[in-house]
Design a protein around this motif. Structure first.
Motif, short mmCIF file in Angstrom:
data_model
loop_
_atom_site.label_atom_id
_atom_site.label_comp_id
_atom_site.label_asym_id
_atom_site.label_seq_id
_atom_site.Cartn_x
_atom_site.Cartn_y
_atom_site.Cartn_z
N PHE A 277 0.80 -1.22 0.00
CA PHE A 277 0.00 0.00 0.00
C PHE A 277 0.83 1.27 0.00
CE2 PHE A 277 -3.26 -2.70 2.25
CZ PHE A 277 -4.10 -2.78 1.16
N LYS A 278 2.11 1.15 0.21
CA LYS A 278 2.94 2.33 0.41
C LYS A 278 2.80 3.35 -0.71
CE LYS A 278 7.57 3.54 1.89
NZ LYS A 278 8.91 3.04 2.13
N ASP A 279 2.86 2.91 -1.95
CA ASP A 279 2.73 3.84 -3.08
C ASP A 279 1.29 4.33 -3.24
OD1 ASP A 279 5.43 3.83 -3.74
OD2 ASP A 279 5.22 2.07 -5.03
N GLN A 280 0.33 3.48 -2.95
CA GLN A 280 -1.07 3.85 -3.10
C GLN A 280 -1.49 4.93 -2.11
OE1 GLN A 280 -2.84 -0.03 -2.61
NE2 GLN A 280 -3.35 -0.13 -4.80
N VAL A 281 -0.92 4.92 -0.92
CA VAL A 281 -1.32 5.88 0.11
C VAL A 281 -0.35 7.05 0.22
CG1 VAL A 281 -2.56 4.12 1.41
CG2 VAL A 281 -0.20 4.62 2.01
N ARG A 282 0.57 7.16 -0.75
CA ARG A 282 1.55 8.26 -0.72
C ARG A 282 0.87 9.64 -0.60
NH1 ARG A 282 6.56 8.24 -0.66
NH2 ARG A 282 6.74 6.13 -1.44
N PRO A 283 -0.24 9.91 -1.30
CA PRO A 283 -0.88 11.22 -1.11
C PRO A 283 -1.28 11.50 0.35
CG PRO A 283 -1.72 10.19 -3.09
CD PRO A 283 -0.88 9.16 -2.38
N ALA A 284 -1.76 10.50 1.05
CA ALA A 284 -2.11 10.68 2.46
C ALA A 284 -0.87 10.93 3.30
CB ALA A 284 -2.86 9.45 2.98
N ILE A 285 0.21 10.23 2.99
CA ILE A 285 1.47 10.44 3.71
C ILE A 285 2.00 11.84 3.47
CG2 ILE A 285 3.89 9.71 3.84
CD1 ILE A 285 2.88 6.83 3.33
N VAL A 286 1.97 12.28 2.21
CA VAL A 286 2.44 13.64 1.87
C VAL A 286 1.59 14.68 2.59
CG1 VAL A 286 2.61 15.30 -0.02
CG2 VAL A 286 3.47 12.98 -0.32
N SER A 287 0.28 14.46 2.63
CA SER A 287 -0.61 15.37 3.34
C SER A 287 -0.25 15.45 4.82
CB SER A 287 -2.06 14.91 3.17
OG SER A 287 -2.93 15.71 3.94
N PHE B 71 4.01 10.43 17.13
CA PHE B 71 5.21 10.19 16.32
C PHE B 71 6.46 10.66 17.05
CE2 PHE B 71 8.51 11.56 13.46
CZ PHE B 71 8.74 10.38 12.76
N MET B 72 6.41 11.83 17.66
CA MET B 72 7.60 12.38 18.33
C MET B 72 7.97 11.54 19.56
SD MET B 72 8.66 14.57 16.32
CE MET B 72 10.02 15.17 17.29
N ASN B 73 7.00 11.01 20.27
CA ASN B 73 7.31 10.11 21.39
C ASN B 73 8.06 8.88 20.89
OD1 ASN B 73 6.11 11.74 23.30
ND2 ASN B 73 4.16 10.66 23.23
N TYR B 74 7.58 8.30 19.81
CA TYR B 74 8.25 7.14 19.21
C TYR B 74 9.66 7.50 18.76
CZ TYR B 74 9.43 3.83 15.49
OH TYR B 74 10.08 2.94 14.69
N ALA B 75 9.82 8.64 18.08
CA ALA B 75 11.12 9.05 17.58
C ALA B 75 12.11 9.32 18.72
CB ALA B 75 10.99 10.28 16.69
N THR B 76 11.61 9.90 19.80
CA THR B 76 12.47 10.19 20.95
C THR B 76 12.96 8.91 21.61
OG1 THR B 76 11.30 12.26 21.35
CG2 THR B 76 12.58 11.37 23.18
N VAL B 77 12.05 7.98 21.85
CA VAL B 77 12.43 6.70 22.46
C VAL B 77 13.39 5.96 21.55
CG1 VAL B 77 11.57 4.44 23.16
CG2 VAL B 77 10.37 6.51 23.87
N LYS B 78 13.13 5.96 20.26
CA LYS B 78 14.01 5.28 19.31
C LYS B 78 15.40 5.90 19.32
CE LYS B 78 14.61 4.13 14.52
NZ LYS B 78 14.34 4.52 13.17
N SER B 79 15.47 7.22 19.38
CA SER B 79 16.79 7.87 19.39
C SER B 79 17.56 7.54 20.66
CB SER B 79 16.67 9.37 19.21
OG SER B 79 16.13 9.97 20.37
N TYR C 290 7.60 20.69 12.23
CA TYR C 290 8.36 19.44 12.20
C TYR C 290 8.68 19.06 10.75
CZ TYR C 290 6.92 19.09 17.05
OH TYR C 290 6.72 19.34 18.38
N GLU C 291 9.51 19.87 10.11
CA GLU C 291 9.86 19.66 8.71
C GLU C 291 10.79 18.47 8.50
OE1 GLU C 291 10.71 22.63 10.24
OE2 GLU C 291 9.09 23.93 9.54
N GLU C 292 11.48 18.03 9.54
CA GLU C 292 12.49 16.98 9.40
C GLU C 292 11.91 15.57 9.31
OE1 GLU C 292 11.60 17.42 13.70
OE2 GLU C 292 12.07 18.87 12.15
N VAL C 293 10.63 15.40 9.52
CA VAL C 293 10.01 14.08 9.44
C VAL C 293 9.91 13.68 7.97
CG1 VAL C 293 7.97 12.70 9.97
CG2 VAL C 293 8.68 14.52 11.53
N SER C 294 10.39 12.49 7.65
CA SER C 294 10.36 12.02 6.27
C SER C 294 9.26 10.97 6.08
CB SER C 294 11.70 11.41 5.88
OG SER C 294 11.89 10.18 6.55
N ALA C 295 8.94 10.69 4.84
CA ALA C 295 7.95 9.67 4.53
C ALA C 295 8.40 8.31 5.05
CB ALA C 295 7.69 9.62 3.02
#
Length: 97
Positions: free
Chosen positions: A9-19, A69-77, A29-34
């Motif tokens: 589904f990754k390519d099919q839902v790309r518009p939702a991810i971009v949004s 998302f930021m909680n996940y990213a913080t714990v992961k880092s 939070y510009e640094e978050v990537s797809a």
């Protein structure tokens, strides 16, 4: 509806991810990537689910909150950061010996 493995589904839902990424950018939070966003969804939101319908994937993407998302990213880092192996840590420890 037909359920499929998530990565199909990754390519099919790309518009939702971009949004969602545009929403995050507006919030500063510009640094978050797809890739980061997809990894979060796979590892946290869909951890126990291997197959979903496309509408379920889109719904989860659009419902995602920046705090989650930021909680996940913080714990992961914290888990992956190896400060003790950095040059700064080595220099500091060298000064203590």
């Amino acid at each position: 509806m037909d359920k499929q493995p998530l990565d199909e589904f990754k390519d099919q839902v790309r518009p939702a991810i971009v949004s969602k990424l545009e929403e995050f950018a507006i919030l500063g939070y510009e640094e978050v990537s797809a890739e980061n966003l997809w990894e979060f969804l796979k590892n946290k939101k869909w951890k126990k689910t291997s197959e979903l319908s496309v509408h379920e994937v889109v719904q989860d993407v659009l419902a995602l909150k920046i705090g989650d998302f930021m909680n996940y990213a913080t714990v992961k880092s914290y888990k992956t950061a190896s400060w003790y192996d950095s040059d700064e840590a080595k220099n500091l420890l060298k000064g203590l010996m």
